[in-house]
Each structure stands twice: as C-alpha cells, then as structure tokens.
Design a protein around this motif. Structure first.
Motif, PDB file in Angstrom:
ATOM      1  N   THR A  38     -12.044  18.518  -3.953  1.00  0.00           N
ATOM      2  CA  THR A  38     -12.133  17.899  -5.439  1.00  0.00           C
ATOM      3  C   THR A  38     -10.762  18.029  -6.159  1.00  0.00           C
ATOM      4  O   THR A  38     -10.173  19.081  -6.016  1.00  0.00           O
ATOM      5  CB  THR A  38     -12.925  18.839  -6.268  1.00  0.00           C
ATOM      6  OG1 THR A  38     -12.566  20.433  -5.909  1.00  0.00           O
ATOM      7  CG2 THR A  38     -14.442  18.709  -5.602  1.00  0.00           C
ATOM      8  N   THR A  40      -8.290  16.359  -9.476  1.00  0.00           N
ATOM      9  CA  THR A  40      -8.176  15.568 -10.692  1.00  0.00           C
ATOM     10  C   THR A  40      -7.515  13.825 -10.584  1.00  0.00           C
ATOM     11  O   THR A  40      -6.979  13.715  -9.627  1.00  0.00           O
ATOM     12  CB  THR A  40      -6.960  16.274 -11.723  1.00  0.00           C
ATOM     13  OG1 THR A  40      -5.747  16.347 -11.045  1.00  0.00           O
ATOM     14  CG2 THR A  40      -7.475  17.758 -11.979  1.00  0.00           C
ATOM     15  N   VAL A  47      -9.016  20.834  -7.923  1.00  0.00           N
ATOM     16  CA  VAL A  47     -10.032  21.672  -9.036  1.00  0.00           C
ATOM     17  C   VAL A  47     -10.694  22.460  -8.392  1.00  0.00           C
ATOM     18  O   VAL A  47     -11.881  22.167  -7.591  1.00  0.00           O
ATOM     19  CB  VAL A  47     -10.913  20.391  -9.624  1.00  0.00           C
ATOM     20  CG1 VAL A  47     -11.755  20.894 -10.625  1.00  0.00           C
ATOM     21  CG2 VAL A  47      -9.961  19.177 -10.138  1.00  0.00           C
ATOM     22  N   TYR A  86     -14.882  19.104 -17.083  1.00  0.00           N
ATOM     23  CA  TYR A  86     -14.633  17.531 -16.320  1.00  0.00           C
ATOM     24  C   TYR A  86     -16.108  17.049 -16.434  1.00  0.00           C
ATOM     25  O   TYR A  86     -17.180  17.650 -16.587  1.00  0.00           O
ATOM     26  CB  TYR A  86     -14.550  18.144 -14.756  1.00  0.00           C
ATOM     27  CG  TYR A  86     -13.002  18.455 -14.636  1.00  0.00           C
ATOM     28  CD1 TYR A  86     -11.880  17.698 -14.529  1.00  0.00           C
ATOM     29  CD2 TYR A  86     -12.881  19.923 -14.582  1.00  0.00           C
ATOM     30  CE1 TYR A  86     -10.793  18.074 -14.223  1.00  0.00           C
ATOM     31  CE2 TYR A  86     -11.604  20.228 -14.354  1.00  0.00           C
ATOM     32  CZ  TYR A  86     -10.438  19.632 -14.150  1.00  0.00           C
ATOM     33  OH  TYR A  86      -9.226  20.129 -14.120  1.00  0.00           O
ATOM     34  N   ARG A  87     -16.194  15.650 -16.245  1.00  0.00           N
ATOM     35  CA  ARG A  87     -17.209  14.950 -16.649  1.00  0.00           C
ATOM     36  C   ARG A  87     -18.328  15.145 -15.179  1.00  0.00           C
ATOM     37  O   ARG A  87     -17.403  15.426 -14.320  1.00  0.00           O
ATOM     38  CB  ARG A  87     -16.951  13.397 -16.597  1.00  0.00           C
ATOM     39  CG  ARG A  87     -16.181  13.138 -17.877  1.00  0.00           C
ATOM     40  CD  ARG A  87     -15.755  11.604 -18.067  1.00  0.00           C
ATOM     41  NE  ARG A  87     -15.022  11.445 -19.260  1.00  0.00           N
ATOM     42  CZ  ARG A  87     -14.636  10.150 -19.701  1.00  0.00           C
ATOM     43  NH1 ARG A  87     -14.642   9.207 -19.016  1.00  0.00           N
ATOM     44  NH2 ARG A  87     -13.790  10.001 -20.731  1.00  0.00           N
ATOM     45  N   LYS A  89     -20.079  13.938 -12.011  1.00  0.00           N
ATOM     46  CA  LYS A  89     -20.102  12.942 -10.863  1.00  0.00           C
ATOM     47  C   LYS A  89     -21.073  13.154 -10.071  1.00  0.00           C
ATOM     48  O   LYS A  89     -21.682  14.036  -9.550  1.00  0.00           O
ATOM     49  CB  LYS A  89     -18.707  13.124 -10.377  1.00  0.00           C
ATOM     50  CG  LYS A  89     -17.554  12.693 -11.218  1.00  0.00           C
ATOM     51  CD  LYS A  89     -17.382  11.317 -11.208  1.00  0.00           C
ATOM     52  CE  LYS A  89     -16.245  10.816 -12.226  1.00  0.00           C
ATOM     53  NZ  LYS A  89     -16.057   9.481 -12.440  1.00  0.00           N
ATOM     54  N   MET A 108     -12.056  13.981 -10.170  1.00  0.00           N
ATOM     55  CA  MET A 108     -12.925  14.558 -11.370  1.00  0.00           C
ATOM     56  C   MET A 108     -12.097  14.130 -12.679  1.00  0.00           C
ATOM     57  O   MET A 108     -10.944  14.090 -12.618  1.00  0.00           O
ATOM     58  CB  MET A 108     -12.889  16.086 -11.338  1.00  0.00           C
ATOM     59  CG  MET A 108     -13.541  16.684  -9.897  1.00  0.00           C
ATOM     60  SD  MET A 108     -15.229  16.251  -9.818  1.00  0.00           S
ATOM     61  CE  MET A 108     -15.915  17.066 -11.352  1.00  0.00           C
ATOM     62  N   VAL A 109     -12.656  13.699 -13.479  1.00  0.00           N
ATOM     63  CA  VAL A 109     -11.990  13.406 -14.816  1.00  0.00           C
ATOM     64  C   VAL A 109     -12.270  14.253 -15.816  1.00  0.00           C
ATOM     65  O   VAL A 109     -13.247  14.963 -16.075  1.00  0.00           O
ATOM     66  CB  VAL A 109     -12.717  11.971 -15.242  1.00  0.00           C
ATOM     67  CG1 VAL A 109     -12.140  11.314 -16.484  1.00  0.00           C
ATOM     68  CG2 VAL A 109     -12.333  11.005 -14.249  1.00  0.00           C
ATOM     69  N   GLN A 110     -11.490  14.686 -16.481  1.00  0.00           N
ATOM     70  CA  GLN A 110     -11.326  15.753 -17.663  1.00  0.00           C
ATOM     71  C   GLN A 110     -12.173  15.275 -18.522  1.00  0.00           C
ATOM     72  O   GLN A 110     -11.883  13.951 -19.305  1.00  0.00           O
ATOM     73  CB  GLN A 110     -10.023  16.093 -17.871  1.00  0.00           C
ATOM     74  CG  GLN A 110      -9.063  16.718 -16.994  1.00  0.00           C
ATOM     75  CD  GLN A 110      -7.828  17.289 -17.379  1.00  0.00           C
ATOM     76  OE1 GLN A 110      -7.643  17.163 -18.498  1.00  0.00           O
ATOM     77  NE2 GLN A 110      -7.201  18.265 -16.589  1.00  0.00           N
ATOM     78  N   ASP A 111     -12.882  15.966 -19.262  1.00  0.00           N
ATOM     79  CA  ASP A 111     -13.807  15.731 -20.508  1.00  0.00           C
ATOM     80  C   ASP A 111     -13.232  16.337 -21.606  1.00  0.00           C
ATOM     81  O   ASP A 111     -12.967  17.413 -21.676  1.00  0.00           O
ATOM     82  CB  ASP A 111     -15.305  16.171 -20.255  1.00  0.00           C
ATOM     83  CG  ASP A 111     -16.293  15.588 -21.101  1.00  0.00           C
ATOM     84  OD1 ASP A 111     -15.766  14.808 -22.033  1.00  0.00           O
ATOM     85  OD2 ASP A 111     -17.404  15.893 -20.890  1.00  0.00           O
TER      86      ASP A 111
END
Length: 214
Positions: A38, A40, A47, A86-87, A89, A108-111
C-alpha cells in the motif's frame, strides 16, 4: 436410422466429456494469494496500518510498517482497503488469473478534512491589556501544577520517602555482586588500614561532625 444413432452417440460423448471436466476440476484452482504493497498515490510512500478485508467475509489483514501485506482469497473476490486519513478503496480480483500468486500495488489517496475556522485575538485595546496584566489574578493551571510537582526539593523529598522499585533494587543488588566478585578467593580490604578513610575521619573530626548536638 444410423444417422440418429450417430447423433445420439455424439451427444452422449459430449455430455460425458463435459461432466468429467466439471467434476474433475481442482477444488483449489480458484484460491489465490495476494502479496502487495500500500503506497500513497502522490509520493509513492509506504502507507502502514492499512486494513485489508475480503468483502462480505470475516477475514482480513493489516499492512506492516513498510506497507506490505499478504492475504489469501478466491478469484473473483473483492478486497477493501481502508486507513485513517485515506479514501476507501476496493479491488476486484480477476477471475482469469493464472496460477495461485498475484502481486498488487494499491495506491491510497489522502482524504482532506476541512475544520471550521477559528480566530484567536488578543484584548481589543492596549489599555485593557495593561489593566489585565496588573490586576488579573491568574489561577494555577496544569502547567504551573506540573512545575510545582517537578520542583527539585519536592523530588528530593519524594526520593527519600518512596521505596525503591524493581529496577532500582536490581541495580543495587548487581552493584553489590560486582563488588564482591572483585575479591573472590581473597580477603576484602579493611577500611581501618586505608589512609584515605583515616583522612576523611580526621577531616570530619575537625569539622565537628561527631560533636554532640543539643
């Protein structure tokens, strides 16, 4: 008549071949092990602590401090990735994968969370600040209480009254053992023959340490 018999025979052969293929299939053919990382999406950093679950099944793992995880699932299952900050998935495992091992890099996309605005201002005028500085009585807060508790004299008094803990007792015992180990096989020296001890005794006598105090 012969044509009908030939058609019936061909249909029977096809049915037997299909049935043998269906019932002779390996039951573990759909099992697959997913080894992945995982990271970023913007900087490709690991992550850690990402929860990886198999959807609708009570099974899951957590990624290591380096973002590495490994989980066993079936082909066609859906993996769910979730982590704080993180969002959410999901990844559907393809059903046409060959073999029992598959490598996966999940980005992983930061929220971003937007908090309400907070404005901190001083006193409105300089005169009010001078009045507050002179006349306000500020009670002891947690910081002042901590300062009083960490006072040198307070800590020294507590050190004399509190008993030793396990670590301190072990240190003292090991120190005694190390001193005794220095004189194994011989008699330890006596302080009555030590010039330094006699010098300390005469200095204490001159200072009056042995005088009887009223």
């Amino acid at each position: 008549m012969l044509s009908k018999i030939w058609l019936y025979s061909l249909a029977l052969i096809c049915f037997v071949l299909f049935a043998s293929k269906s019932f002779g299939q390996d039951p573990f053919e759909n099992i697959i092990q997913i080894n992945g990382v995982t990271m970023t999406a913007d900087s490709l950093r690991a992550v850690p602590g990402v929860t990886v679950l198999v959807k609708n099944k009570n099974r899951g793992v957590e990624s290591s401090p380096m973002g590495v995880f490994s989980i066993v699932a079936y082909k066609g299952d859906t993996l769910q990735f979730s982590a704080v900050g993180y969002r959410f998935k999901e990844y559907a495992i393809p059903t046409d994968l060959k073999g029992h091992y598959f490598s996966l890099i999940q980005l992983m996309v930061q929220d971003t969370f937007y908090l309400p605005e907070t404005i901190i201002r001083a006193l409105p005028t300089k005169a009010q600040f001078e009045y507050a500085f002179r006349h306000w009585s500020v009670p002891d807060d947690a910081l002042e209480t901590a300062r009083k508790n960490t006072d040198a004299l307070t800590l020294r008094a507590l050190a004399y009254t509190l008993p030793r803990d396990g670590r301190e007792n072990q240190a003292v015992y090991q120190q005694i053992q190390s001193v005794q180990a220095m004189y194994y096989g011989q008699r330890p020296p006596m302080n009555i023959f030590s010039p330094l001890s006699w010098a300390e005794f005469f200095d204490a006598w001159k200072r009056g340490d042995y005088r009887r105090r009223k």
